[in-house]
Design a protein around this motif. Structure first.
Motif, mmCIF file in Angstrom:
data_model
loop_
_atom_site.group_PDB
_atom_site.id
_atom_site.type_symbol
_atom_site.label_atom_id
_atom_site.label_comp_id
_atom_site.label_asym_id
_atom_site.label_seq_id
_atom_site.Cartn_x
_atom_site.Cartn_y
_atom_site.Cartn_z
ATOM 1 N N MET A 116 0.604 -1.373 -0.005
ATOM 2 C CA MET A 116 0.211 0.049 0.085
ATOM 3 C C MET A 116 0.919 1.157 0.078
ATOM 4 S SD MET A 116 -2.816 0.932 2.834
ATOM 5 C CE MET A 116 -2.590 2.417 3.659
ATOM 6 N N GLU A 117 0.541 2.202 -0.735
ATOM 7 C CA GLU A 117 1.530 3.477 -0.971
ATOM 8 C C GLU A 117 0.463 4.612 -0.410
ATOM 9 O OE1 GLU A 117 4.222 4.570 -3.905
ATOM 10 O OE2 GLU A 117 2.478 5.920 -4.735
ATOM 11 N N VAL A 118 0.936 5.633 0.364
ATOM 12 C CA VAL A 118 0.420 6.772 0.650
ATOM 13 C C VAL A 118 1.297 7.881 0.298
ATOM 14 C CG1 VAL A 118 -1.236 5.926 2.565
ATOM 15 C CG2 VAL A 118 0.899 6.783 3.171
ATOM 16 N N ILE A 119 0.796 9.288 0.115
ATOM 17 C CA ILE A 119 1.714 10.300 -0.052
ATOM 18 C C ILE A 119 1.653 11.192 1.054
ATOM 19 C CG2 ILE A 119 2.315 11.986 -1.864
ATOM 20 C CD1 ILE A 119 2.383 9.397 -3.008
ATOM 21 N N VAL A 120 2.693 11.265 1.596
ATOM 22 C CA VAL A 120 2.779 12.116 2.978
ATOM 23 C C VAL A 120 3.881 13.268 2.428
ATOM 24 C CG1 VAL A 120 3.675 12.471 5.238
ATOM 25 C CG2 VAL A 120 2.911 10.261 4.247
ATOM 26 N N ASN A 121 2.831 14.593 2.595
ATOM 27 C CA ASN A 121 3.769 15.850 2.284
ATOM 28 C C ASN A 121 4.389 15.650 0.840
ATOM 29 O OD1 ASN A 121 2.861 16.999 4.654
ATOM 30 N ND2 ASN A 121 4.660 16.997 5.653
ATOM 31 N N GLY A 122 3.924 15.321 -0.050
ATOM 32 C CA GLY A 122 4.496 14.966 -1.393
ATOM 33 C C GLY A 122 5.509 13.973 -1.641
ATOM 34 N N ARG A 123 5.766 13.079 -0.751
ATOM 35 C CA ARG A 123 6.577 11.825 -0.702
ATOM 36 C C ARG A 123 6.220 10.556 -0.710
ATOM 37 N NH1 ARG A 123 11.998 13.608 2.560
ATOM 38 N NH2 ARG A 123 12.957 12.427 1.184
ATOM 39 N N ALA A 124 6.417 9.728 -1.434
ATOM 40 C CA ALA A 124 5.604 8.388 -1.483
ATOM 41 C C ALA A 124 5.942 7.524 -0.341
ATOM 42 C CB ALA A 124 5.750 7.654 -2.872
ATOM 43 N N LEU A 125 5.274 6.967 0.374
ATOM 44 C CA LEU A 125 5.595 6.063 1.482
ATOM 45 C C LEU A 125 4.875 4.694 1.410
ATOM 46 C CD1 LEU A 125 6.914 5.963 4.307
ATOM 47 C CD2 LEU A 125 4.758 6.755 5.204
ATOM 48 N N GLN A 126 5.908 3.793 1.498
ATOM 49 C CA GLN A 126 5.174 2.254 1.343
ATOM 50 C C GLN A 126 4.805 1.816 2.669
ATOM 51 O OE1 GLN A 126 4.801 0.558 -1.571
ATOM 52 N NE2 GLN A 126 5.313 2.575 -2.520
ATOM 53 N N LEU A 127 3.523 1.130 2.821
ATOM 54 C CA LEU A 127 3.326 0.660 3.901
ATOM 55 C C LEU A 127 2.998 -0.919 3.742
ATOM 56 C CD1 LEU A 127 0.760 3.422 5.141
ATOM 57 C CD2 LEU A 127 3.123 3.188 6.015
ATOM 58 N N ASP A 128 3.254 -1.722 4.714
ATOM 59 C CA ASP A 128 3.064 -3.096 4.611
ATOM 60 C C ASP A 128 1.627 -3.575 4.761
ATOM 61 O OD1 ASP A 128 5.821 -3.399 4.329
ATOM 62 O OD2 ASP A 128 6.292 -3.834 6.311
ATOM 63 N N THR A 129 0.849 -2.759 5.818
ATOM 64 C CA THR A 129 -0.493 -3.203 5.730
ATOM 65 C C THR A 129 -1.185 -1.709 5.879
ATOM 66 O OG1 THR A 129 -0.048 -3.310 8.333
ATOM 67 C CG2 THR A 129 0.298 -5.243 7.110
ATOM 68 N N PRO A 130 -2.391 -2.093 5.855
ATOM 69 C CA PRO A 130 -3.604 -0.698 5.930
ATOM 70 C C PRO A 130 -3.350 -0.208 7.648
ATOM 71 C CG PRO A 130 -4.410 -2.305 4.779
ATOM 72 C CD PRO A 130 -3.361 -3.003 5.414
ATOM 73 N N ILE A 131 -3.213 1.033 7.580
ATOM 74 C CA ILE A 131 -3.079 1.461 9.157
ATOM 75 C C ILE A 131 -3.948 2.713 9.333
ATOM 76 C CG2 ILE A 131 -0.695 0.742 9.484
ATOM 77 C CD1 ILE A 131 0.323 3.458 9.121
ATOM 78 N N SER A 132 -3.898 3.093 10.646
ATOM 79 C CA SER A 132 -4.778 4.244 10.935
ATOM 80 C C SER A 132 -4.157 5.601 10.686
ATOM 81 C CB SER A 132 -5.472 4.344 12.104
ATOM 82 O OG SER A 132 -4.395 4.385 13.276
ATOM 83 N N LEU A 133 -4.703 6.574 10.596
ATOM 84 C CA LEU A 133 -3.974 7.954 10.574
ATOM 85 C C LEU A 133 -3.235 8.259 11.817
ATOM 86 C CD1 LEU A 133 -3.376 10.758 8.991
ATOM 87 C CD2 LEU A 133 -5.392 11.526 10.020
ATOM 88 N N GLY A 134 -3.639 7.635 13.034
ATOM 89 C CA GLY A 134 -3.005 7.832 14.224
ATOM 90 C C GLY A 134 -1.735 7.174 14.414
ATOM 91 N N GLU A 135 -1.823 5.666 13.749
ATOM 92 C CA GLU A 135 -0.460 4.966 13.764
ATOM 93 C C GLU A 135 0.488 5.513 12.868
ATOM 94 O OE1 GLU A 135 -2.659 0.469 14.300
ATOM 95 O OE2 GLU A 135 -2.860 1.406 12.430
ATOM 96 N N LEU A 136 0.060 6.229 11.659
ATOM 97 C CA LEU A 136 1.028 6.910 10.680
ATOM 98 C C LEU A 136 1.762 7.816 11.561
ATOM 99 C CD1 LEU A 136 2.186 7.286 7.881
ATOM 100 C CD2 LEU A 136 0.664 8.814 7.503
ATOM 101 N N LEU A 137 1.120 8.800 12.258
ATOM 102 C CA LEU A 137 1.418 9.781 12.896
ATOM 103 C C LEU A 137 2.687 9.342 13.796
ATOM 104 C CD1 LEU A 137 -1.581 12.105 13.196
ATOM 105 C CD2 LEU A 137 0.419 12.411 11.717
ATOM 106 N N ALA A 138 2.254 8.082 14.483
ATOM 107 C CA ALA A 138 3.169 7.695 15.523
ATOM 108 C C ALA A 138 4.417 7.121 14.942
ATOM 109 C CB ALA A 138 2.411 6.567 16.362
ATOM 110 N N GLN A 139 4.264 6.189 13.683
ATOM 111 C CA GLN A 139 5.471 5.930 12.934
ATOM 112 C C GLN A 139 6.305 7.201 12.519
ATOM 113 O OE1 GLN A 139 4.639 3.380 9.867
ATOM 114 N NE2 GLN A 139 3.451 1.857 11.001
ATOM 115 N N LEU A 140 5.922 8.431 12.338
ATOM 116 C CA LEU A 140 6.391 9.482 11.645
ATOM 117 C C LEU A 140 6.942 10.105 12.728
ATOM 118 C CD1 LEU A 140 4.571 10.469 8.488
ATOM 119 C CD2 LEU A 140 6.361 9.132 8.566
ATOM 120 N N GLY A 141 6.662 9.936 14.019
ATOM 121 C CA GLY A 141 7.290 10.466 15.101
ATOM 122 C C GLY A 141 6.626 11.751 15.501
#
Length: 66
Positions: A1-26
């Protein structure tokens, strides 16, 4: 799965919540404004908001100053 974060592609192994993404990004405890696909997502919905393949996420940090 791919999401774009501030214009940069980010590959994720599994679907996650927005909260989980924010935690992963610090950003889990930081005050940030979040927009997904040009719609603001309130902080109260970060934990339950599920990201999908191709979602565009924009993070904006509040800066203090004088």
């Amino acid at each position: 799965m791919e999401v774009i974060v501030n214009g940069r592609a980010l590959q994720l192994d599994t679907p996650i919540s927005l909260g989980e993404l924010l935690a992963q990004l610090g950003h889990g405890e930081r005050r940030v404004a979040v927009e997904v696909n040009r719609e603001i997502v309130p902080r109260s919905q970060h934990a339950s908001y599920r990201l999908g393949d191709g979602d565009r996420v924009e993070l904006v940090h509040a800066m203090g100053g004088g």
